[in-house]
Design a protein around this motif. Structure first.
Motif, mmCIF file in Angstrom:
data_model
loop_
_atom_site.group_PDB
_atom_site.id
_atom_site.type_symbol
_atom_site.label_atom_id
_atom_site.label_comp_id
_atom_site.label_asym_id
_atom_site.label_seq_id
_atom_site.Cartn_x
_atom_site.Cartn_y
_atom_site.Cartn_z
ATOM 1 N N ALA A 221 0.828 -1.205 0.000
ATOM 2 C CA ALA A 221 0.000 0.000 0.000
ATOM 3 C C ALA A 221 0.864 1.257 0.000
ATOM 4 N N LYS A 222 0.275 2.357 -0.431
ATOM 5 C CA LYS A 222 0.875 3.672 -0.233
ATOM 6 C C LYS A 222 0.548 4.104 1.190
ATOM 7 N N VAL A 223 1.522 4.673 1.908
ATOM 8 C CA VAL A 223 1.348 4.953 3.331
ATOM 9 C C VAL A 223 1.468 6.444 3.621
ATOM 10 N N VAL A 224 0.459 6.972 4.311
ATOM 11 C CA VAL A 224 0.465 8.339 4.823
ATOM 12 C C VAL A 224 0.449 8.255 6.343
ATOM 13 N N ALA A 225 1.368 8.950 7.009
ATOM 14 C CA ALA A 225 1.466 8.875 8.463
ATOM 15 C C ALA A 225 1.461 10.270 9.065
ATOM 16 N N GLN A 226 0.626 10.463 10.086
ATOM 17 C CA GLN A 226 0.674 11.715 10.846
ATOM 18 C C GLN A 226 1.576 11.518 12.055
ATOM 19 N N VAL A 227 2.437 12.517 12.312
ATOM 20 C CA VAL A 227 3.436 12.418 13.373
ATOM 21 C C VAL A 227 3.466 13.722 14.168
ATOM 22 N N ALA A 228 4.246 13.713 15.249
ATOM 23 C CA ALA A 228 4.288 14.871 16.137
ATOM 24 C C ALA A 228 5.470 15.793 15.884
ATOM 25 N N SER A 229 6.388 15.413 14.994
ATOM 26 C CA SER A 229 7.536 16.277 14.718
ATOM 27 C C SER A 229 8.127 15.915 13.367
ATOM 28 N N ASP A 230 8.918 16.828 12.815
ATOM 29 C CA ASP A 230 9.583 16.553 11.542
ATOM 30 C C ASP A 230 10.587 15.413 11.684
ATOM 31 N N ALA A 231 11.256 15.327 12.834
ATOM 32 C CA ALA A 231 12.210 14.241 13.054
ATOM 33 C C ALA A 231 11.497 12.891 13.053
ATOM 34 N N ASN A 232 10.334 12.837 13.690
ATOM 35 C CA ASN A 232 9.562 11.596 13.682
ATOM 36 C C ASN A 232 9.091 11.260 12.272
ATOM 37 N N GLY A 233 8.768 12.295 11.509
ATOM 38 C CA GLY A 233 8.365 12.069 10.128
ATOM 39 C C GLY A 233 9.486 11.470 9.304
ATOM 40 N N ALA A 234 10.703 11.958 9.507
ATOM 41 C CA ALA A 234 11.853 11.411 8.784
ATOM 42 C C ALA A 234 12.052 9.944 9.127
ATOM 43 N N PHE A 235 11.883 9.603 10.400
ATOM 44 C CA PHE A 235 12.030 8.201 10.802
ATOM 45 C C PHE A 235 10.952 7.333 10.155
#
Length: 227
Positions: free
Chosen positions: A159-173
């Motif tokens: 699947a294509k994955v979209v994730a909501q996160v609490a910080s840009d660093a978490n988004g990079a991970f």
């Protein structure tokens, strides 16, 4: 390890006893920490009936006792999903909640597998019926469940994955482990991102006031799963 006055304390408890032909006894080598364990420490989460009163929802270790005609034998390395009792030297668990330790994993790594990956798989495959090529949204992508869901959705189900996160660093991970698109909950417009990437399946352990607008971005037959 038991709880007294919302604190962990070492105590001796009776040895767990197997129900013949049904249970597996595991000598615990590692256990994991889950949010429910912290909630139990706060006094707001009770273990299911019939399980030990001390915390521990997953573990890894070696089989001590098992049904003679079952899937395991003494000495096998396993991990298990528990209703409680993992913060101990031994635990007894129904055989159906025990799985072989993944090859190449340490006990510490394997102890963190059952809870989040079983939850992610159950909701992606059995509840969400996700299919290759669909878009998947996870709210709270940086948590244990979120990481497991990202990896399974991307690398197992395609699947294509979209994730909501609490910080840009978490988004990079999250992008490192498989997310295609990440959304910073504090600086980005989630509704606009989902409108551009309509999710067929969503797992939402967070909720919040935007849920109604987010659900409206889903295509026909979308599946929004609130945990």
């Amino acid at each position: 390890m038991c709880l007294e006055n919302k604190a962990f304390v070492w105590k001796d408890v009776p040895d767990p006893v197997c129900h013949a032909g049904f249970d597996v006894k595991i000598r615990i080598r590692a256990c994991a920490l889950n949010r429910a364990d912290l909630m139990q420490r706060q006094g707001i989460y009770a273990p299911p009936e019939g399980w030990p009163l001390w915390p521990g929802l997953e573990c890894a270790g070696e089989v001590v006792e098992c049904p003679p005609d079952g899937r395991f034998k003494p000495g096998d390395r396993v991990c298990a999903l528990l209703g409680g009792g993992g913060y101990a030297q031994e635990v007894v668990v129904p055989e159906g909640m025990v799985m072989p330790m993944p090859k190449g994993f340490s006990f510490a790594e394997a102890a963190g597998v059952p809870e989040v990956y079983a939850t992610a798989y159950l909701n992606l495959k059995l509840v969400g019926e996700i299919k290759k090529g669909e878009t998947f949204f996870i709210n709270g992508g940086e948590g244990g469940l979120g990481i497991a869901a990202i990896q399974l959705a991307k690398h197992v189900f395609g699947a294509k994955v979209v994730a909501q996160v609490a910080s840009d660093a978490n988004g990079a991970f999250c992008r490192e482990v498989g997310a295609d698109v990440t959304v910073n909950r504090f600086t980005d417009d989630l509704v606009s991102v989902l409108a551009a990437n309509p999710p067929n399946v969503a797992i939402d352990p967070v909720g919040g006031p935007l849920m109604g607008k987010c659900i409206a971005t889903m295509p026909y037959r979308g599946r929004w799963i609130s945990l």
